[in-house]
Design a protein around this motif. Sequence first.
Motif, PDB file in Angstrom:
ATOM      1  N   LYS A   1      34.932  14.033 -75.438  1.00 25.59           N
ATOM      2  CA  LYS A   1      33.533  13.598 -75.559  1.00 25.59           C
ATOM      3  C   LYS A   1      33.424  12.082 -75.624  1.00 25.59           C
ATOM      4  O   LYS A   1      32.440  11.501 -75.153  1.00 25.59           O
ATOM      5  CB  LYS A   1      32.866  14.246 -76.778  1.00 25.59           C
ATOM      6  CG  LYS A   1      33.460  13.869 -78.119  1.00 25.59           C
ATOM      7  CD  LYS A   1      32.723  14.566 -79.264  1.00 25.59           C
ATOM      8  CE  LYS A   1      33.296  14.207 -80.620  1.00 25.59           C
ATOM      9  NZ  LYS A   1      33.202  12.753 -80.930  1.00 25.59           N
TER      10      LYS A   1
ATOM     11  N   TYR B   1      34.378  11.103 -71.711  1.00 22.44           N
ATOM     12  CA  TYR B   1      33.638  11.718 -70.595  1.00 22.44           C
ATOM     13  C   TYR B   1      32.294  12.340 -70.994  1.00 22.44           C
ATOM     14  O   TYR B   1      31.512  12.699 -70.115  1.00 22.44           O
ATOM     15  CB  TYR B   1      34.495  12.820 -69.955  1.00 22.44           C
ATOM     16  CG  TYR B   1      35.827  12.337 -69.442  1.00 22.44           C
ATOM     17  CD1 TYR B   1      35.928  11.627 -68.258  1.00 22.44           C
ATOM     18  CD2 TYR B   1      37.006  12.609 -70.150  1.00 22.44           C
ATOM     19  CE1 TYR B   1      37.165  11.187 -67.786  1.00 22.44           C
ATOM     20  CE2 TYR B   1      38.240  12.183 -69.684  1.00 22.44           C
ATOM     21  CZ  TYR B   1      38.308  11.469 -68.500  1.00 22.44           C
ATOM     22  OH  TYR B   1      39.532  11.037 -68.032  1.00 22.44           O
ATOM     23  N   GLY B   2      32.044  12.485 -72.268  1.00 24.89           N
ATOM     24  CA  GLY B   2      30.851  13.210 -72.708  1.00 24.89           C
ATOM     25  C   GLY B   2      29.548  12.531 -72.328  1.00 24.89           C
ATOM     26  O   GLY B   2      29.515  11.379 -71.887  1.00 24.89           O
ATOM     27  N   HIS B   3      28.447  13.263 -72.514  1.00 22.30           N
ATOM     28  CA  HIS B   3      27.117  12.743 -72.148  1.00 22.30           C
ATOM     29  C   HIS B   3      26.773  11.464 -72.894  1.00 22.30           C
ATOM     30  O   HIS B   3      26.057  10.610 -72.375  1.00 22.30           O
ATOM     31  CB  HIS B   3      26.050  13.814 -72.406  1.00 22.30           C
ATOM     32  CG  HIS B   3      26.006  14.873 -71.342  1.00 22.30           C
ATOM     33  ND1 HIS B   3      25.448  14.679 -70.096  1.00 22.30           N
ATOM     34  CD2 HIS B   3      26.471  16.155 -71.354  1.00 22.30           C
ATOM     35  CE1 HIS B   3      25.554  15.777 -69.378  1.00 22.30           C
ATOM     36  NE2 HIS B   3      26.166  16.693 -70.113  1.00 22.30           N
ATOM     37  N   GLY B   4      27.268  11.318 -74.109  1.00 19.00           N
ATOM     38  CA  GLY B   4      26.918  10.134 -74.887  1.00 19.00           C
ATOM     39  C   GLY B   4      27.905   8.993 -74.760  1.00 19.00           C
ATOM     40  O   GLY B   4      27.754   7.966 -75.451  1.00 19.00           O
ATOM     41  N   THR B   5      28.886   9.105 -73.874  1.00 18.24           N
ATOM     42  CA  THR B   5      29.900   8.052 -73.785  1.00 18.24           C
ATOM     43  C   THR B   5      29.308   6.750 -73.266  1.00 18.24           C
ATOM     44  O   THR B   5      28.375   6.738 -72.458  1.00 18.24           O
ATOM     45  CB  THR B   5      31.053   8.490 -72.853  1.00 18.24           C
ATOM     46  OG1 THR B   5      32.048   7.456 -72.832  1.00 18.24           O
ATOM     47  CG2 THR B   5      30.558   8.705 -71.433  1.00 18.24           C
TER      48      THR B   5
ATOM     49  N   LYS C   1      25.617   3.155 -63.440  1.00 22.09           N
ATOM     50  CA  LYS C   1      24.959   4.357 -63.938  1.00 22.09           C
ATOM     51  C   LYS C   1      23.591   4.581 -63.303  1.00 22.09           C
ATOM     52  O   LYS C   1      23.203   5.717 -63.017  1.00 22.09           O
ATOM     53  CB  LYS C   1      24.843   4.308 -65.472  1.00 22.09           C
ATOM     54  CG  LYS C   1      26.180   4.479 -66.185  1.00 22.09           C
ATOM     55  CD  LYS C   1      25.995   4.635 -67.686  1.00 22.09           C
ATOM     56  CE  LYS C   1      27.318   4.932 -68.372  1.00 22.09           C
ATOM     57  NZ  LYS C   1      27.167   5.159 -69.830  1.00 22.09           N
TER      58      LYS C   1
ATOM     59  N   ARG D   1      22.248  11.241 -57.862  1.00 22.69           N
ATOM     60  CA  ARG D   1      22.262  12.611 -58.368  1.00 22.69           C
ATOM     61  C   ARG D   1      20.877  13.251 -58.244  1.00 22.69           C
ATOM     62  O   ARG D   1      20.761  14.448 -57.959  1.00 22.69           O
ATOM     63  CB  ARG D   1      22.743  12.632 -59.819  1.00 22.69           C
ATOM     64  CG  ARG D   1      23.175  14.024 -60.269  1.00 22.69           C
ATOM     65  CD  ARG D   1      23.886  13.999 -61.607  1.00 22.69           C
ATOM     66  NE  ARG D   1      24.348  15.331 -61.966  1.00 22.69           N
ATOM     67  CZ  ARG D   1      25.607  15.737 -61.898  1.00 22.69           C
ATOM     68  NH1 ARG D   1      26.545  14.921 -61.488  1.00 22.69           N
ATOM     69  NH2 ARG D   1      25.947  16.965 -62.241  1.00 22.69           N
TER      70      ARG D   1
ATOM     71  N   THR E   1      33.373  16.616 -67.074  1.00 20.48           N
ATOM     72  CA  THR E   1      32.280  17.025 -67.953  1.00 20.48           C
ATOM     73  C   THR E   1      31.314  15.860 -68.125  1.00 20.48           C
ATOM     74  O   THR E   1      31.575  14.746 -67.657  1.00 20.48           O
ATOM     75  CB  THR E   1      32.833  17.483 -69.327  1.00 20.48           C
ATOM     76  OG1 THR E   1      31.795  18.074 -70.100  1.00 20.48           O
ATOM     77  CG2 THR E   1      33.435  16.312 -70.080  1.00 20.48           C
ATOM     78  N   GLY E   2      30.214  16.101 -68.801  1.00 18.78           N
ATOM     79  CA  GLY E   2      29.235  15.042 -69.032  1.00 18.78           C
ATOM     80  C   GLY E   2      28.412  14.743 -67.789  1.00 18.78           C
ATOM     81  O   GLY E   2      28.366  15.515 -66.826  1.00 18.78           O
ATOM     82  N   ALA E   3      27.770  13.588 -67.801  1.00 20.87           N
ATOM     83  CA  ALA E   3      26.880  13.209 -66.705  1.00 20.87           C
ATOM     84  C   ALA E   3      27.621  13.040 -65.385  1.00 20.87           C
ATOM     85  O   ALA E   3      27.014  13.119 -64.311  1.00 20.87           O
ATOM     86  CB  ALA E   3      26.148  11.911 -67.057  1.00 20.87           C
ATOM     87  N   ARG E   4      28.926  12.785 -65.435  1.00 22.00           N
ATOM     88  CA  ARG E   4      29.710  12.606 -64.220  1.00 22.00           C
ATOM     89  C   ARG E   4      30.501  13.847 -63.845  1.00 22.00           C
ATOM     90  O   ARG E   4      31.417  13.786 -63.025  1.00 22.00           O
ATOM     91  CB  ARG E   4      30.662  11.416 -64.382  1.00 22.00           C
ATOM     92  CG  ARG E   4      29.973  10.091 -64.697  1.00 22.00           C
ATOM     93  CD  ARG E   4      28.872   9.732 -63.713  1.00 22.00           C
ATOM     94  NE  ARG E   4      29.346   9.569 -62.361  1.00 22.00           N
ATOM     95  CZ  ARG E   4      29.553   8.397 -61.753  1.00 22.00           C
ATOM     96  NH1 ARG E   4      29.311   7.273 -62.406  1.00 22.00           N
ATOM     97  NH2 ARG E   4      29.964   8.340 -60.528  1.00 22.00           N
TER      98      ARG E   4
END
Length: 519
Positions: free
Chosen positions: A88, A91-95, A119, A126, A457-460
């Motif tokens: 997380k 790679y997580g959404h909040g990184t 980003k 995306r 994982t995450g946004a990417r």
Amino acid sequence: MYTEVLQALVLYSFIYFLVTPVINYFRDPKGLRRYPNFYALSGITDLPYLYEAWKGFRSRNLTEAHKKHPVLRVGPNSLSYGDPRAIKDIYGHGTTCIKDRFYSELSGSHPHLADAVDKDNHARKRKVLSSAYALKNLEGWEFKVADITVRLVKVFDERCTVPLSPNKLPKKEDMTIDYRMWTHLYTISAMANIGLSEDLGLISQASDRVLSESRDGTVKEVSFRQCLSAMGHATYDFVWAYDWYPTLVRVSKLLSPKYRQLWHLNDDWNGIIFNRGTTRLRKHRAGEKLDDFFSAMMEDKNGTPHNLEWGEILAEISIMMNAGSDTTAISLNNVMFFLLKNPHCMEKLREEIDAVLDDDDIVAPYPKVKHLPYLRACLDENLRMLPPVIMALPRRTPPEGTTILGEYVAGDTSVSMTAYAVHHNESIFKDHNVYRPERWLGEEGKSLQPYFIPFSTGARGCIGRNISYLEQTVLLATMVHRYDFALPSPDWELVIRETANLNIEPMPLKIWRRVPECA
């Protein structure tokens, strides 16, 4: 004069490549010396990391090293993580981490969705592409996958042999299919149809020969698979030394016939994409209304143009035909391997599939099989054992630095974690070297999901995971329901090399019909 220039060049090279790195190592401005080195010289030079790439299975070697050290210094400015808790943070959404220089070094004039570092640019891309990859759209394209599957079934029916006698090894002449090749022809054909409404005819021709077109209009026939493999191999071997990468490319072309050929095939890959893109563009300009990925790139569902630059369109076609075909083909090949090596899993899967399919179902209809729990578990366990994108996906900490595993990491530092290390962490996945689909069922399966990262994982995370599952589900269910297969011997193993994608050597199989018997 020449001697003086040469002496100056040698002195500069000595300082740049040896003295400065050693000084920086001891100065340690980022505090990275506190981490153990992957190799003795990893804190001074990226060469050991390149050496591991060249050896062919760096992720497995990293995984072994991480059993002793949760964080390893793999380069002067690079850290590798083996503790799943770091997922997380990296790679997580909040990184706060962004994609590393790896992506910008390899991207062309226009980065594709996977290469976009910025980003905001990634979010724009995306948004444009999400409709093309949406599950609703993909299920509407199920008929395209079914059509390709019918073609593969016809070819396999023609290559069926008599059933294998109990306790007998297959005869050499009965190994009539290379499952690795055929699954790749299947996924290339599916992506060309879904993405570009194009019938490449690869399955009926039993060939991966396609056209490659240079910018001056020269057209030639090339091997799709050979060009794609060369691209992943050549870039993977050199890119990890970011500052040296352009020089290493030039030197390898000059000194190595092997790499000179790989870079030539890499150019041919770009020619394949150019030819496919211009062919589809002509149809679009002629007013043909085709329901495919290309149309979704050109305009939204209301017909409003996205006005993407041509270079950006080609870049998105490239990643679609690259990752969209190869990674799914790798998964399809490997899941069959694991099922044949574990007959009890094959028997359990076959019972589940036979219960919902009829004898006259030539191709498994997606609505009948998409929710089968053991089928999905077999696919996911294969992705755990051998993730098709097995390399560590590098990220870069923000200029102000960030916190990973509770420790501050200085800004502009490369950080990464290979999915292989996570998926083979014994504290998370008990008996990690055992193919056991049952681990994905019930509450145990739910608890493992945070550590399942074959698509990152995450946004990417991979935007194409839905289409991959569609193709895998339909083909595997069809194959298991209609055929029996046999490996050359019970102790036969896959031959693997790690490149940008997992590189799998041919997998010869004996094939025969279950019911009715082949004539």
